[in-house]
Design a protein around this motif. Sequence first.
Motif, PDB file in Angstrom:
ATOM      1  N   ASP A  96      -7.167  21.977  14.452  1.00 34.27           N
ATOM      2  CA  ASP A  96      -5.727  22.135  14.687  1.00 34.27           C
ATOM      3  C   ASP A  96      -4.904  21.396  13.642  1.00 34.27           C
ATOM      4  OD1 ASP A  96      -6.453  23.098  17.391  1.00 34.27           O
ATOM      5  OD2 ASP A  96      -6.890  20.976  17.731  1.00 34.27           O
ATOM      6  N   ALA A  97      -5.562  20.724  12.727  1.00 36.01           N
ATOM      7  CA  ALA A  97      -4.819  19.832  11.825  1.00 36.01           C
ATOM      8  C   ALA A  97      -5.295  19.976  10.384  1.00 36.01           C
ATOM      9  CB  ALA A  97      -5.001  18.393  12.282  1.00 36.01           C
ATOM     10  N   GLY A  98      -4.348  19.836   9.466  1.00 33.68           N
ATOM     11  CA  GLY A  98      -4.684  20.019   8.051  1.00 33.68           C
ATOM     12  C   GLY A  98      -4.702  18.729   7.246  1.00 33.68           C
ATOM     13  N   PHE A  99      -4.855  17.606   7.912  1.00 32.40           N
ATOM     14  CA  PHE A  99      -4.764  16.335   7.170  1.00 32.40           C
ATOM     15  C   PHE A  99      -5.940  16.125   6.218  1.00 32.40           C
ATOM     16  CE2 PHE A  99      -2.277  15.813  11.030  1.00 32.40           C
ATOM     17  CZ  PHE A  99      -1.054  15.531  10.469  1.00 32.40           C
ATOM     18  N   ILE A 100      -7.122  16.546   6.628  1.00 28.69           N
ATOM     19  CA  ILE A 100      -8.286  16.419   5.729  1.00 28.69           C
ATOM     20  C   ILE A 100      -8.042  17.323   4.515  1.00 28.69           C
ATOM     21  CG2 ILE A 100     -10.762  16.868   5.473  1.00 28.69           C
ATOM     22  CD1 ILE A 100     -11.135  16.130   8.394  1.00 28.69           C
ATOM     23  N   ALA A 101      -7.571  18.537   4.789  1.00 27.22           N
ATOM     24  CA  ALA A 101      -7.317  19.492   3.703  1.00 27.22           C
ATOM     25  C   ALA A 101      -6.261  18.944   2.741  1.00 27.22           C
ATOM     26  CB  ALA A 101      -6.861  20.825   4.287  1.00 27.22           C
ATOM     27  N   LEU A 102      -5.180  18.415   3.289  1.00 21.64           N
ATOM     28  CA  LEU A 102      -4.060  17.974   2.443  1.00 21.64           C
ATOM     29  C   LEU A 102      -4.492  16.891   1.453  1.00 21.64           C
ATOM     30  CD1 LEU A 102      -1.001  17.998   1.790  1.00 21.64           C
ATOM     31  CD2 LEU A 102      -0.722  16.216   3.517  1.00 21.64           C
ATOM     32  N   ARG A 103      -5.073  15.813   1.977  1.00 21.87           N
ATOM     33  CA  ARG A 103      -5.409  14.702   1.068  1.00 21.87           C
ATOM     34  C   ARG A 103      -6.544  15.062   0.126  1.00 21.87           C
ATOM     35  NH1 ARG A 103      -3.457   9.006   1.482  1.00 21.87           N
ATOM     36  NH2 ARG A 103      -1.572   9.435   2.610  1.00 21.87           N
ATOM     37  N   SER A 104      -7.585  15.735   0.662  1.00 19.41           N
ATOM     38  CA  SER A 104      -8.712  16.039  -0.222  1.00 19.41           C
ATOM     39  C   SER A 104      -8.289  17.086  -1.252  1.00 19.41           C
ATOM     40  CB  SER A 104      -9.934  16.480   0.580  1.00 19.41           C
ATOM     41  OG  SER A 104      -9.630  17.633   1.310  1.00 19.41           O
ATOM     42  N   GLY A 105      -7.350  17.957  -0.859  1.00 16.26           N
ATOM     43  CA  GLY A 105      -6.859  18.960  -1.805  1.00 16.26           C
ATOM     44  C   GLY A 105      -6.087  18.318  -2.946  1.00 16.26           C
TER      45      GLY A 105
ATOM     46  N   ILE B 159     -12.230  12.010  12.565  1.00 16.04           N
ATOM     47  CA  ILE B 159     -12.014  12.254  11.124  1.00 16.04           C
ATOM     48  C   ILE B 159     -10.744  13.051  10.876  1.00 16.04           C
ATOM     49  CG2 ILE B 159     -14.491  12.162  10.584  1.00 16.04           C
ATOM     50  CD1 ILE B 159     -14.313  15.279  10.229  1.00 16.04           C
ATOM     51  N   ASP B 160     -10.180  13.655  11.938  1.00 16.27           N
ATOM     52  CA  ASP B 160      -9.067  14.595  11.742  1.00 16.27           C
ATOM     53  C   ASP B 160      -7.718  13.950  11.388  1.00 16.27           C
ATOM     54  OD1 ASP B 160     -10.787  16.648  12.262  1.00 16.27           O
ATOM     55  OD2 ASP B 160     -10.172  16.923  14.336  1.00 16.27           O
ATOM     56  N   ASN B 161      -7.561  12.677  11.702  1.00 18.29           N
ATOM     57  CA  ASN B 161      -6.299  11.938  11.475  1.00 18.29           C
ATOM     58  C   ASN B 161      -5.088  12.606  12.133  1.00 18.29           C
ATOM     59  OD1 ASN B 161      -5.181   9.554  10.369  1.00 18.29           O
ATOM     60  ND2 ASN B 161      -4.150  10.750   8.793  1.00 18.29           N
ATOM     61  N   ASP B 162      -5.317  13.210  13.293  1.00 22.18           N
ATOM     62  CA  ASP B 162      -4.237  14.001  13.903  1.00 22.18           C
ATOM     63  C   ASP B 162      -3.575  13.308  15.088  1.00 22.18           C
ATOM     64  OD1 ASP B 162      -6.502  14.138  15.455  1.00 22.18           O
ATOM     65  OD2 ASP B 162      -6.333  16.267  15.910  1.00 22.18           O
ATOM     66  N   LEU B 163      -3.831  12.021  15.274  1.00 21.23           N
ATOM     67  CA  LEU B 163      -3.253  11.345  16.439  1.00 21.23           C
ATOM     68  C   LEU B 163      -1.906  10.736  16.112  1.00 21.23           C
ATOM     69  CD1 LEU B 163      -6.521   9.669  17.716  1.00 21.23           C
ATOM     70  CD2 LEU B 163      -5.245  11.486  18.861  1.00 21.23           C
ATOM     71  N   TYR B 164      -0.983  10.968  16.992  1.00 22.29           N
ATOM     72  CA  TYR B 164       0.353  10.389  16.834  1.00 22.29           C
ATOM     73  C   TYR B 164       0.264   8.878  17.101  1.00 22.29           C
ATOM     74  CZ  TYR B 164       5.280   9.558  17.736  1.00 22.29           C
ATOM     75  OH  TYR B 164       6.552   9.078  17.692  1.00 22.29           O
ATOM     76  N   GLY B 165       0.940   8.083  16.290  1.00 22.53           N
ATOM     77  CA  GLY B 165       1.010   6.650  16.574  1.00 22.53           C
ATOM     78  C   GLY B 165       0.082   5.787  15.749  1.00 22.53           C
ATOM     79  N   THR B 166      -0.521   6.357  14.737  1.00 19.20           N
ATOM     80  CA  THR B 166      -1.290   5.528  13.794  1.00 19.20           C
ATOM     81  C   THR B 166      -1.241   6.224  12.439  1.00 19.20           C
ATOM     82  OG1 THR B 166      -3.368   4.328  13.444  1.00 19.20           O
ATOM     83  CG2 THR B 166      -3.587   6.597  14.253  1.00 19.20           C
ATOM     84  N   ASP B 167      -1.097   5.427  11.387  1.00 17.95           N
ATOM     85  CA  ASP B 167      -1.045   6.055  10.055  1.00 17.95           C
ATOM     86  C   ASP B 167      -2.381   6.714   9.731  1.00 17.95           C
ATOM     87  OD1 ASP B 167       1.552   5.236   9.708  1.00 17.95           O
ATOM     88  OD2 ASP B 167       1.018   3.380   8.658  1.00 17.95           O
ATOM     89  N   PHE B 168      -3.449   6.012  10.108  1.00 17.25           N
ATOM     90  CA  PHE B 168      -4.797   6.545   9.838  1.00 17.25           C
ATOM     91  C   PHE B 168      -5.710   6.339  11.036  1.00 17.25           C
ATOM     92  CE2 PHE B 168      -3.079   5.447   5.629  1.00 17.25           C
ATOM     93  CZ  PHE B 168      -3.113   6.721   5.063  1.00 17.25           C
ATOM     94  N   THR B 169      -6.602   7.292  11.238  1.00 16.62           N
ATOM     95  CA  THR B 169      -7.611   7.148  12.292  1.00 16.62           C
ATOM     96  C   THR B 169      -8.916   6.667  11.648  1.00 16.62           C
ATOM     97  OG1 THR B 169      -8.218   9.474  11.988  1.00 16.62           O
ATOM     98  CG2 THR B 169      -6.639   8.988  13.749  1.00 16.62           C
ATOM     99  N   ILE B 170      -9.746   6.065  12.481  1.00 10.61           N
ATOM    100  CA  ILE B 170     -11.046   5.574  11.993  1.00 10.61           C
ATOM    101  C   ILE B 170     -11.921   6.790  11.639  1.00 10.61           C
ATOM    102  CG2 ILE B 170     -13.148   4.353  12.702  1.00 10.61           C
ATOM    103  CD1 ILE B 170     -11.254   2.810  14.741  1.00 10.61           C
ATOM    104  N   GLY B 171     -12.392   6.850  10.419  1.00  8.54           N
ATOM    105  CA  GLY B 171     -13.271   7.945   9.994  1.00  8.54           C
ATOM    106  C   GLY B 171     -12.635   8.891   8.998  1.00  8.54           C
ATOM    107  N   TYR B 172     -11.307   8.908   8.987  1.00  4.65           N
ATOM    108  CA  TYR B 172     -10.594   9.859   8.126  1.00  4.65           C
ATOM    109  C   TYR B 172     -10.840   9.563   6.643  1.00  4.65           C
ATOM    110  CZ  TYR B 172      -6.458  12.098   5.968  1.00  4.65           C
ATOM    111  OH  TYR B 172      -5.610  12.828   5.184  1.00  4.65           O
ATOM    112  N   ASP B 173     -10.735   8.289   6.275  1.00  5.71           N
ATOM    113  CA  ASP B 173     -10.877   7.941   4.859  1.00  5.71           C
ATOM    114  C   ASP B 173     -12.270   8.301   4.344  1.00  5.71           C
ATOM    115  OD1 ASP B 173      -9.694   6.618   2.450  1.00  5.71           O
ATOM    116  OD2 ASP B 173     -11.428   5.302   2.722  1.00  5.71           O
ATOM    117  N   THR B 174     -13.281   8.024   5.166  1.00  2.00           N
ATOM    118  CA  THR B 174     -14.654   8.360   4.751  1.00  2.00           C
ATOM    119  C   THR B 174     -14.789   9.874   4.599  1.00  2.00           C
ATOM    120  OG1 THR B 174     -15.397   6.472   6.045  1.00  2.00           O
ATOM    121  CG2 THR B 174     -17.098   8.026   5.314  1.00  2.00           C
ATOM    122  N   ALA B 175     -14.247  10.610   5.567  1.00  2.00           N
ATOM    123  CA  ALA B 175     -14.381  12.071   5.531  1.00  2.00           C
ATOM    124  C   ALA B 175     -13.725  12.655   4.275  1.00  2.00           C
ATOM    125  CB  ALA B 175     -13.763  12.683   6.787  1.00  2.00           C
ATOM    126  N   ILE B 176     -12.527  12.187   3.937  1.00  2.00           N
ATOM    127  CA  ILE B 176     -11.856  12.783   2.763  1.00  2.00           C
ATOM    128  C   ILE B 176     -12.577  12.385   1.471  1.00  2.00           C
ATOM    129  CG2 ILE B 176      -9.580  13.258   3.756  1.00  2.00           C
ATOM    130  CD1 ILE B 176      -8.553  10.644   2.749  1.00  2.00           C
TER     131      ILE B 176
END
Length: 326
Positions: free
Chosen positions: A176-185, A130-147
């Motif tokens: 270690d990553a703020g991607f969930i925070a950024l989009r949901s914020g 859900i963290d979307n913190d992996l280099y090499g993909t725009d989105f990880t599986i689970g991130y969209d649902t989590a946000i």
Amino acid sequence: MKPIKKIGVLTSGGDAPGMNAAIRAVVRTGLYRKLEVLGVMRGYEGLIEGVFLEMHNSSVANIIQRGGTILKTARSEEFRTDEGMSKAYQNLMSQGIDALVAIGGDGTFRGAMALGEKYDFPIVGLPGTIDNDLYGTDFTIGYDTAINTVIQVVDKLRDTAASHNRLFFVEVMGRDAGFIALRSGIAGGAEDILVPEDPTDLDKLIAKLQNDRRENKTSGIIIVAEGDDQGGALEVARKVKEKCDTYETRVSIIGHMQRGGSPTCMDRVLASTLGYDAVNALLDGQRGVMIGQINKKTAFIPFEKATKHHQEMNKSMLAMAHVLSL
Ligand code: F6P
């Protein structure tokens, strides 16, 4: 290279909505390509213990909409040891498995890279976190649902915040990553978003809150990523309260609720596409790579890159969030 006739699939690390859709895609594409497919239970733990499941078309029926993972998951300490890894490899050999699809986050890929390199074994990875913190993909599986889960919670908290004239500090996941925070914020119209990638200046935050009050704001939402340098939401709220009593404050920690639930359409389609791509990539000779999507195109990223480099945070989105929260 030995021809691939039988593949294994596993999920490892934190569960993420869409993992089941990915398993389904791997199994069905594998069967379509005339492969035998085995599911490995509980990630690398199941590989060490030798817990395998024959997968048929019907094994993955009615799961595309389900959160969690039917193969279960674990974070395996034993797999980090030479002994654990050797047991895992012996089990792969005794089952006649020629290649593996590992679905998970950076810990999963570090394990896959070590196993693949040590035994010259073909493994590809799918980004499931859900963290979307992996280099090499725009989105990880689970991130969209989590946000989407987070913004539902934030919308509800805002009702209470507005009714009681309160300021809520809402903690979201992201060690270690703020991607969930950024989009949901952004989507939740937060007054501020605190992320590990950007040092938090508490005095600036307090000045903003006081200014908001002068501008007649009566309530607010501050999204705090759990890995923020000032601490989690409880800690940040405590520090702010010490210096500023402008608002009555409350803290809400959303926690593991963010990892569960039925995957969104975005996650189901991403997981299905990447699962399909994974099997075809293995048969085309790919190994040691994470399969991601960049600008809607399939991308093959060596495990080393995917794990070492954090996806970069788009700072201009943070800047925009500050403007929009005036
Ligand atoms: O890796 C995903 C993640 O959800 C992180 O954001 C969070 O810090 C962590 O997992 C929590 O994991 P656990 O299930 O071990 O509590």
